[in-house]
Design a protein around this motif. Structure first.
Motif, PDB file in Angstrom:
ATOM      1  N   ARG A 196       0.630  -1.366   0.042  1.00 22.06           N
ATOM      2  CA  ARG A 196       0.118  -0.232   0.094  1.00 22.06           C
ATOM      3  C   ARG A 196       0.620   1.147   0.340  1.00 22.06           C
ATOM      4  O   ARG A 196       2.074   1.219   0.280  1.00 22.06           O
ATOM      5  CB  ARG A 196      -0.674   0.001   0.628  1.00 22.06           C
ATOM      6  CG  ARG A 196      -1.748  -1.493   1.376  1.00 22.06           C
ATOM      7  CD  ARG A 196      -3.077  -0.950   0.389  1.00 22.06           C
ATOM      8  NE  ARG A 196      -4.123  -1.560   1.096  1.00 22.06           N
ATOM      9  CZ  ARG A 196      -3.897  -2.977   0.358  1.00 22.06           C
ATOM     10  NH1 ARG A 196      -2.852  -3.095  -0.611  1.00 22.06           N
ATOM     11  NH2 ARG A 196      -4.836  -3.388   0.389  1.00 22.06           N
ATOM     12  N   ILE A 197       0.487   2.653  -0.631  1.00 26.07           N
ATOM     13  CA  ILE A 197       0.786   4.089  -0.075  1.00 26.07           C
ATOM     14  C   ILE A 197       1.053   3.683   1.196  1.00 26.07           C
ATOM     15  O   ILE A 197       0.276   3.854   2.160  1.00 26.07           O
ATOM     16  CB  ILE A 197       0.266   4.429  -0.839  1.00 26.07           C
ATOM     17  CG1 ILE A 197      -0.063   4.605  -2.664  1.00 26.07           C
ATOM     18  CG2 ILE A 197       1.149   6.020  -0.146  1.00 26.07           C
ATOM     19  CD1 ILE A 197       1.872   4.001  -2.913  1.00 26.07           C
ATOM     20  N   ILE A 198       2.084   4.104   1.760  1.00 24.19           N
ATOM     21  CA  ILE A 198       2.835   4.283   3.276  1.00 24.19           C
ATOM     22  C   ILE A 198       3.059   6.140   3.339  1.00 24.19           C
ATOM     23  O   ILE A 198       4.049   6.464   2.692  1.00 24.19           O
ATOM     24  CB  ILE A 198       3.898   2.819   4.307  1.00 24.19           C
ATOM     25  CG1 ILE A 198       4.488   3.382   3.008  1.00 24.19           C
ATOM     26  CG2 ILE A 198       2.222   2.179   4.182  1.00 24.19           C
ATOM     27  CD1 ILE A 198       6.120   3.579   4.043  1.00 24.19           C
ATOM     28  N   ASN A 199       3.140   6.645   4.287  1.00 25.63           N
ATOM     29  CA  ASN A 199       3.925   7.432   4.797  1.00 25.63           C
ATOM     30  C   ASN A 199       5.433   7.456   4.803  1.00 25.63           C
ATOM     31  O   ASN A 199       5.877   6.483   5.897  1.00 25.63           O
ATOM     32  CB  ASN A 199       3.151   8.396   5.922  1.00 25.63           C
ATOM     33  CG  ASN A 199       1.924   8.466   5.370  1.00 25.63           C
ATOM     34  OD1 ASN A 199       1.458   9.602   4.261  1.00 25.63           O
ATOM     35  ND2 ASN A 199       1.125   8.421   6.310  1.00 25.63           N
ATOM     36  N   TRP A 200       6.634   7.969   4.553  1.00 26.75           N
ATOM     37  CA  TRP A 200       7.970   7.432   4.391  1.00 26.75           C
ATOM     38  C   TRP A 200       8.542   8.249   5.220  1.00 26.75           C
ATOM     39  O   TRP A 200       8.354   8.769   4.252  1.00 26.75           O
ATOM     40  CB  TRP A 200       8.770   6.484   3.865  1.00 26.75           C
ATOM     41  CG  TRP A 200       9.571   5.842   3.887  1.00 26.75           C
ATOM     42  CD1 TRP A 200      10.807   6.529   3.566  1.00 26.75           C
ATOM     43  CD2 TRP A 200      10.107   5.043   4.260  1.00 26.75           C
ATOM     44  NE1 TRP A 200      12.216   6.221   3.871  1.00 26.75           N
ATOM     45  CE2 TRP A 200      11.237   5.342   4.384  1.00 26.75           C
ATOM     46  CE3 TRP A 200       9.334   3.778   4.751  1.00 26.75           C
ATOM     47  CZ2 TRP A 200      12.980   3.973   4.872  1.00 26.75           C
ATOM     48  CZ3 TRP A 200       9.733   2.714   5.134  1.00 26.75           C
ATOM     49  CH2 TRP A 200      11.302   3.025   5.882  1.00 26.75           C
ATOM     50  N   CYS A 201       9.416   9.052   5.507  1.00 25.24           N
ATOM     51  CA  CYS A 201       9.894   9.300   6.638  1.00 25.24           C
ATOM     52  C   CYS A 201      11.421   9.465   6.088  1.00 25.24           C
ATOM     53  O   CYS A 201      12.367   8.195   7.032  1.00 25.24           O
ATOM     54  CB  CYS A 201       9.710  10.186   8.154  1.00 25.24           C
ATOM     55  SG  CYS A 201      11.173  10.419   8.615  1.00 25.24           S
ATOM     56  N   PRO A 202      12.265   9.653   5.128  1.00 28.68           N
ATOM     57  CA  PRO A 202      13.355   9.321   4.785  1.00 28.68           C
ATOM     58  C   PRO A 202      14.158   9.511   6.275  1.00 28.68           C
ATOM     59  O   PRO A 202      15.903   8.741   6.372  1.00 28.68           O
ATOM     60  CB  PRO A 202      14.051  10.531   3.998  1.00 28.68           C
ATOM     61  CG  PRO A 202      13.030  10.511   3.589  1.00 28.68           C
ATOM     62  CD  PRO A 202      11.841  10.611   4.431  1.00 28.68           C
ATOM     63  N   ARG A 203      14.820  10.655   6.914  1.00 32.32           N
ATOM     64  CA  ARG A 203      15.186  10.954   7.788  1.00 32.32           C
ATOM     65  C   ARG A 203      15.092   9.677   9.384  1.00 32.32           C
ATOM     66  O   ARG A 203      16.131   9.046   9.793  1.00 32.32           O
ATOM     67  CB  ARG A 203      15.154  12.196   8.519  1.00 32.32           C
ATOM     68  CG  ARG A 203      15.655  12.306  10.577  1.00 32.32           C
ATOM     69  CD  ARG A 203      16.625  12.672  10.225  1.00 32.32           C
ATOM     70  NE  ARG A 203      17.395  12.413  11.516  1.00 32.32           N
ATOM     71  CZ  ARG A 203      17.556  11.250  12.099  1.00 32.32           C
ATOM     72  NH1 ARG A 203      17.061   9.556  12.165  1.00 32.32           N
ATOM     73  NH2 ARG A 203      17.914  11.835  13.870  1.00 32.32           N
ATOM     74  N   CYS A 204      13.776   8.992   9.449  1.00 29.95           N
ATOM     75  CA  CYS A 204      13.547   8.172  10.881  1.00 29.95           C
ATOM     76  C   CYS A 204      13.813   6.557  10.251  1.00 29.95           C
ATOM     77  O   CYS A 204      13.873   5.818  10.878  1.00 29.95           O
ATOM     78  CB  CYS A 204      12.075   8.901  11.900  1.00 29.95           C
ATOM     79  SG  CYS A 204      12.490  10.082  12.218  1.00 29.95           S
ATOM     80  N   ALA A 205      13.826   7.027   9.023  1.00 27.52           N
ATOM     81  CA  ALA A 205      14.021   5.510   8.247  1.00 27.52           C
ATOM     82  C   ALA A 205      12.744   4.833   8.827  1.00 27.52           C
ATOM     83  O   ALA A 205      13.208   3.075   8.847  1.00 27.52           O
ATOM     84  CB  ALA A 205      15.273   5.021   8.120  1.00 27.52           C
TER      85      ALA A 205
END
Length: 892
Positions: A180-189
Motif C-alpha cells: 500500500r502507499i505509506i508515509n515514509w520518513c527518509p530521516r527516521c527511515a
C-alpha cells in the motif's frame, strides 16, 4: 508502625515548601495510602496514567496531567472509594530511538555499527535511566499513584498482551500484510501512520509538462504536477471519461520524458478536469490516489526512490541524486528539450514527519495494516450510546467524524526499539507463522529455517492496550475483574485520535467492554503570550525548576487555575507568584488561628444557638462553597472548583471573618462568645476541601492545627484519608449573609473612597450610614466598621433625610445601604481644589498642544502612521482625564 513527622509546637513565621514536601510524601508512601483495597461492596475509582515517553524529563504538559489526575484521585480517595491511580512509562518507539541515535552520533557511532543486540542494550540503559527520573519527578509533583503497580510498555506483561492482541486480530483477518502507499520518513527511515504526519501549507509551483504521443512527434498531451521528479515513476496518463477534450486520446500511448518509457492514456473517474490541464500523470508507487487508479486500471508500480530518498535504478540518468536535486536536474532537462510548457505559483499541502519535520514521501511498500472499520463501528456505538462520555462534549463530534472516515492503520515500523512483530517467514515453504510464543519452526511445514519479521509495531499499538494490559490482560486477574473498565481517561485533546480512539477500539475488541466511562481532554500549556512552549522558542518551563522556586503546591495551583476541559491554558510568572502568595496567606491564617487557641483548650464544640451574625455568615458561606465545589467536581470543572475555594478562603475567611474575629480577642471584649470553635471548624474543613489541589501545605497546616486540639481530633492520621467535606444545609443562613454582605460593602466603599481621594492610611474620617431596615443588625458591627475602614465617628441613621447636606459630602449608594462621607473629613478642600486646578491647567495645555499638532498638515503628511496613531491615543487619554478632573472639582 510509621509515625507522622514531628510538628513544631510554634509554627515558623514563613512557609518553606522544601522543608515540608518531601517529608510528607515519604510519610504517605510508608503508610501505604496510595494503595487501594479491593472491596466488592464498593465501586472503585480508576485512572490509568497516560505513560510519559522515555525521551528525557517531564515537561509542564506532564505536570498539568499529573495535577489534574491527582486532584481527581485524592478527591475520590477522601470520599471513601477504593481508588487506583496506576502509573506507567512508554517505550516511545521512534521518539526514543531518535534520541539514542543522536547520542551515538556524538560518539561517532550509528546503530548499524553497533548491531541490533548492542543497540538494544543501549536503549534499555537509556530507558531505565529515564524511568527513574520520571518517577522521581512525579513524586516531587505529589502524585498519589500506586508505585508498586508501575508498568513499562516493554515489560513482559504488556509484551504478552501485544502479542496476544496481534495474533487475535490476525486470526480474525483484521491484520494483513500488503503493498500500500505509506508515509515514509527518509530521516527516521520508517513508515508513519497518517496521524504521525503533519500537513503544512507551502507555496510551491505547478509545472506543466508536455508528453508526446508515441505514434506522432507532433501530437502531445500536457500534464501538470507539483513533483516533477516523480515523472520517472509514471505508468500512465489519466483523464476523466466525461472530459470531451481528451475523448479521442483515451487508449493511445505517450512517451515518458527523460526515460523514454511508453505508457498508456487511461480514463478514470478520479481525475478532476479542473486541475491543471485536466490530464494528470499517474505515479502509483508514490501517490495514494494514483495507487487506487492503478488497482482499477491494472497498471504496474515503479518505485523510483531508495529508503533515504535518493533516486534508485529506476530513475535512469538521475540515479543516486537526492530527490530535490533530481527535481532541479529534470526541470533543467525538460526545459532544454522544450517539454516544460510553463510554471505557475501553487500553494498546496505537504506532509512532514511529526517527529523530525522532514518532508514525507508517499511510497508503495509492503507493510502490516489493521482493518480499522470493523473495530471502529463498536467504538462509535459506545459513544453514541453514552456508555463513554467525552468532556468537553464538543469533541464528541470530532471523534465521530474521524471514526466514521477511518482508514486502515499501518502498524509496522522499520525500527529496532519496540515490540517485534510476532511473525516468522519460512525460507522453505514461504508460509507465515504467527504466534504469541517464540517460534522454533514453521507451523506449516515444520522447517526450522524461519526468520522473524525485522520490524517492530507502532508505539500506539501497545498504547492502545494500555487500560487492560496494565491490569493483567490477557490473564484473568483479580485486578482486571475489579478495576476494569476504568473510570476516567484524562489526556490532551491533541492525542484524541492517536490514542483515545484506539484504546476504545482495542478495549472493546479484547475485553468486550469499554476501557473507560469518561474521556477528559485538557488543553495545551502555553506561555504568557499564548505561544506553545518549545525549546526553539526558549519559553519552556522546567516543572522541577519551577517548583523549586515557587513550591509544588503553587505550581499545581497555577496549572489548574482557570482551566476548563479542552481549552489551552497560560502558565505565567504572575500566576505562579499569585499561587505562592495564596499558600503564604493560608500559612499566616493558620498561624493566627493556632496562636489564638488557649493551651488548655478541652472543647471546640460550636454553640449553635449562641452564634453571632458573623459566625453564622461564615458557616453558611462555607457550606454553600462545599455544595458548589462538590457539584463542580462531579462535573469535572476543576479550575472553577479551585477558584471558588480560593475566593472563599482568601476573600471571605481571611480578609473578613478573621479580621472581624480579632475584635472579639481584645481585652475589653470580656462577655462575648469566643470565635475559636468557628475559626477551627472553618479552617479545618477548608483545608480538607483544598487538599486535592494543594496536598503538601494542607497536610502540614492540618497536622499543625490538629496538635493544638483536644484528643477527639487525633484519630485520623492524615488529611489524605480524612473525609472530604459534605455540605450541611441546616447551616445555610440567607439573612446573616445579607447582613454581612452589607457590612462588607460599607467597608469596601469607604476604603475605595479613601484610595480615590488619596487619604493617608493613618487619618480617621467621618461617615454616616443609612441602613433602613438593616440598621439594628449592622449597629453591633460599628467597631468592625471603624477598625477596618478607619472611620470615627460612624453614625447609623434610619432615615435618608437626616444628617449632612449632600452637596458637601461624598454619597456612596450601595445595594441596601448608603454611606455619606463629609468631604472636609477626607481632605483640606482648599488645598485639594488648588491641586486639581493646577492639574487641569497642565492637562489643558497638553491637550491644546496635541490638537494643534494633529491639525498640522505637514506633520500628518510626513509622520509615520504609527506615530500619528500614538499622538491621537495620547489626546484621547488626556481629554478623558481632563473631563474626570473637572468632575472632581465640581464635587468639591
Amino acid at each position: 508502625m510509621t509515625e507522622a513527622p514531628k510538628i513544631q509546637y510554634e509554627m515558623p513565621k514563613a512557609y518553606e515548601p522544601g522543608k515540608v514536601e518531601q517529608k510528607w510524601y515519604q510519610f504517605w508512601l510508608e503508610k501505604g495510602y496510595f494503595k487501594p483495597k479491593i472491596d466488592p461492596q464498593k465501586s472503585p475509582f480508576v485512572i490509568i496514567m497516560p505513560p510519559p515517553n522515555v525521551t528525557g524529563e517531564l515537561h509542564v504538559g506532564h505536570a498539568l496531567t499529573a495535577t489534574l489526575e491527582d486532584i481527581m484521585t485524592r478527591w475520590h480517595r477522601m470520599k471513601g472509594e477504593p481508588t487506583l491511580w496506576l502509573p506507567g512509562v512508554d517505550h516511545a518507539g521512534i521518539a526514543a530511538q531518535v534520541v539514542v541515535e543522536q547520542l551515538l552520533a556524538e560518539e561517532g557511532l550509528d546503530r548499524h555499527q553497533l548491531g541490533r543486540e548492542k543497540f538494544l542494550e543501549r536503549m534499555w540503559q537509556w530507558a531505565k535511566s529515564c524511568r527513574q527520573t520520571i518517577a522521581k519527578q512525579h513524586q516531587r509533583l505529589g502524585v498519589s499513584c500506586d508505585w508498586d503497580r508501575e508498568v513499562f510498555t516493554l515489560d513482559e506483561g504488556p509484551s504478552q498482551a501485544v502479542r496476544t492482541a496481534f495474533v487475535h486480530l490476525y486470526d480474525k483477518g483484521l491484520i494483513y500484510r500488503g503493498e500500500r502507499i505509506i508515509n515514509w520518513c527518509p530521516r527516521c527511515a520508517t513508515a508513519l501512520s497518517d496521524l504521525e504526519v503533519e500537513h503544512k501549507e507551502l507555496t510551491g509551483h505547478l509545472y506543466y509538462v508536455r508528453y508526446h504521443l508515441a505514434e506522432s512527434d507532433k501530437d502531445f498531451i500536457t500534464v501538470a504536477t507539483t513533483r516533477p521528479e516523480t515523472i520517472l515513476g509514471d505508468t500512465a496518463v489519466a483523464v476523466n471519461p466525461k472530459d470531451k477534450r481528451f475523448k479521442a486520446m483515451i487508449g493511445k500511448k505517450v512517451i515518458l520524458p527523460a526515460v523514454n518509457r511508453v505508457i498508456p492514456i487511461v480514463a478514470d473517474e478520479a481525475v478532476d478536469p479542473s486541475f491543471g490541464t485536466g490530464a494528470v500523470k499517474v505515479t502509483p508507487a508514490h501517490d495514494p490516489v494514483d495507487f487506487e487508479v492503478s488497482q482499477r486500471q491494472g497498471l504496474p508500480l515503479v518505485n523510483i526512490l531508495n529508503l533515504d530518498a535518493t533516486m534508485n535504478e529506476n530513475a535512469g540518468p538521475y540515479v543516486g541524486l537526492d530527490r530535490f536535486a533530481c527535481r532541479k536536474a529534470i526541470l533543467s532537462d525538460l526545459k532544454k528539450d522544450g517539454l516544460l510548457v510553463k510554471v505557475e505559483p501553487y500553494t498546496h499541502s505537504v506532509g512532514h514527519c511529526a517527529r523530525c519535520q522532514t518532508v514525507v514521501e508517499p511510497i508503495a511498500s509492503k507493510q502490516w495494516f489493521i482493518k480499522t472499520q470493523p473495530l471502529a463501528q463498536p467504538a462509535i456505538k459506545a459513544v453514541l450510546d453514552k456508555r463513554i462520555a467525552i468532556i468537553p462534549q464538543r469533541f464528541t463530534k470530532v471523534y465521530l467524524n474521524w471514526m466514521e472516515n477511518i482508514r486502515d492503520w499501518c502498524i509496522s515500523r522499520q525500527l529496532w526499539w519496540g515490540h517485534r512483530i510476532p511473525v516468522w517467514y519460512c525460507q522453505d515453504c514461504g508460509e507465515l507463522t504467527v504466534t504469541t510464543d517464540e517460534a522454533k519452526s514453521c507451523s506449516h511445514c515444520g522447517s526450522a529455517n524461519i526468520e522473524q519479521d525485522p520490524d517492530v509495531l507502532d508505539t500506539w499499538f501497545s498504547s492502545a492496550l494500555w487500560t487492560h494490559s496494565t491490569l493483567g490482560w490477557p490473564d484473568d486477574t483479580e485486578s482486571l475483574r475489579y478495576f476494569y473498565p476504568t473510570t476516567v481517561m484524562e489526556t490532551g485533546y491533541d492525542i484524541l485520535f492517536f490514542w483515545v480512539a484506539r484504546m476504545i477500539m482495542m478495549g472493546l475488541e479484547d475485553t468486550g467492554d469499554i476501557p473507560f466511562r469518561i474521556v477528559y481532554l485538557h488543553g495545551l500549556v502555553r506561555d504568557e503570550k499564548g505561544e506553545k512552549m518549545s525549546k526553539i522558542r526558549g519559553n519552556v518551563l522546567n516543572p522541577i525548576d519551577t517548583l523549586e522556586k515557587y513550591g509544588t503546591d503553587a505550581l499545581r495551583f497555577a496549572l489548574s487555575t482557570g482551566t476548563s476541559p479542552g481549552n489551552d491554558i497560560k502558565l505565567t510568572p504572575s500566576k505562579l507568584e499569585a499561587s505562592r502568595n495564596f499558600a503564604n496567606k493560608l500559612w499566616n491564617a493558620t498561624r493566627f488561628v493556632i496562636r489564638s487557641i488557649e493551651t488548655d483548650l478541652t472543647d471546640v464544640k460550636i454553640q449553635w444557638n449562641l452564634l453571632p451574625v458573623e459566625d453564622r455568615w461564615i458557616l453558611s458561606r462555607l457550606n454553600r462553597t462545599i455544595s458548589s465545589v462538590t457539584s463542580l467536581m462531579e462535573d469535572c470543572q476543576f479550575g472553577e472548583s479551585q477558584r471558588q475555594i480560593h475566593d472563599f478562603l482568601w476573600g471571605e475567611f481571611c480578609d473578613w471573618y478573621i479580621e472581624i474575629s480579632k475584635i472579639r480577642f481584645r481585652p475589653e471584649a470580656t462577655e462575648v462568645l469566643s470565635p475559636i470553635p468557628v475559626l477551627v471548624h472553618v479552617l479545618e474543613t477548608s483545608l480538607r476541601l483544598l487538599h486535592p489541589f494543594m496536598p503538601f501545605i494542607t497536610e502540614e497546616l492540618w497536622q499543625n492545627l490538629k496538635k493544638h486540639l483536644p484528643p477527639d481530633w487525633q484519630a485520623t492520621e492524615s488529611i489524605m484519608i480524612a473525609a472530604y467535606p459534605q455540605a450541611d444545609e441546616t447551616t445555610l443562613d440567607p439573612e446573616s449573609e445579607r447582613v454581612m454582605e452589607s457590612i462588607i460593602e460599607i467597608i469596601h466603599s469607604i476604603r475605595n473612597a479613601r484610595a480615590q481621594y488619596k487619604v493617608e492610611s493613618a487619618k480617621w474620617i467621618e461617615a454616616q450610614v443609612y441602613a433602613d431596615k438593616l440598621t439594628s443588625a449592622i449597629i453591633p458591627y460599628s467597631q468592625a466598621i471603624q477598625t477596618l475602614a478607619r472611620v470615627r465617628p460612624v453614625t447609623f441613621l434610619d432615615s435618608r433625610q437626616e444628617g449632612l447636606p449632600r452637596e458637601k459630602a461624598l454619597v456612596l449608594v450601595l445595594k441596601e445601604t448608603e454611606v455619606v462621607i463629609p468631604m472636609e473629613s477626607m481632605a483640606d478642600l482648599e488645598a485639594e481644589r488648588k491641586r486639581l486646578q493646577d492639574e487641569i491647567k497642565r492637562s489643558q495645555a497638553e491637550v491644546t498642544r496635541l490638537e494643534a499638532r494633529l491639525e498640522d498638515k505637514a506633520f500628518l503628511t510626513k509622520a509615520p502612521a504609527a506615530v500619528i496613531d500614538k499622538e491621537r491615543q495620547k489626546l484621547y487619554t488626556l481629554t478623558d482625564k481632563l473631563e474626570r478632573l473637572k468632575q472632581k472639582i465640581l464635587k468639591l
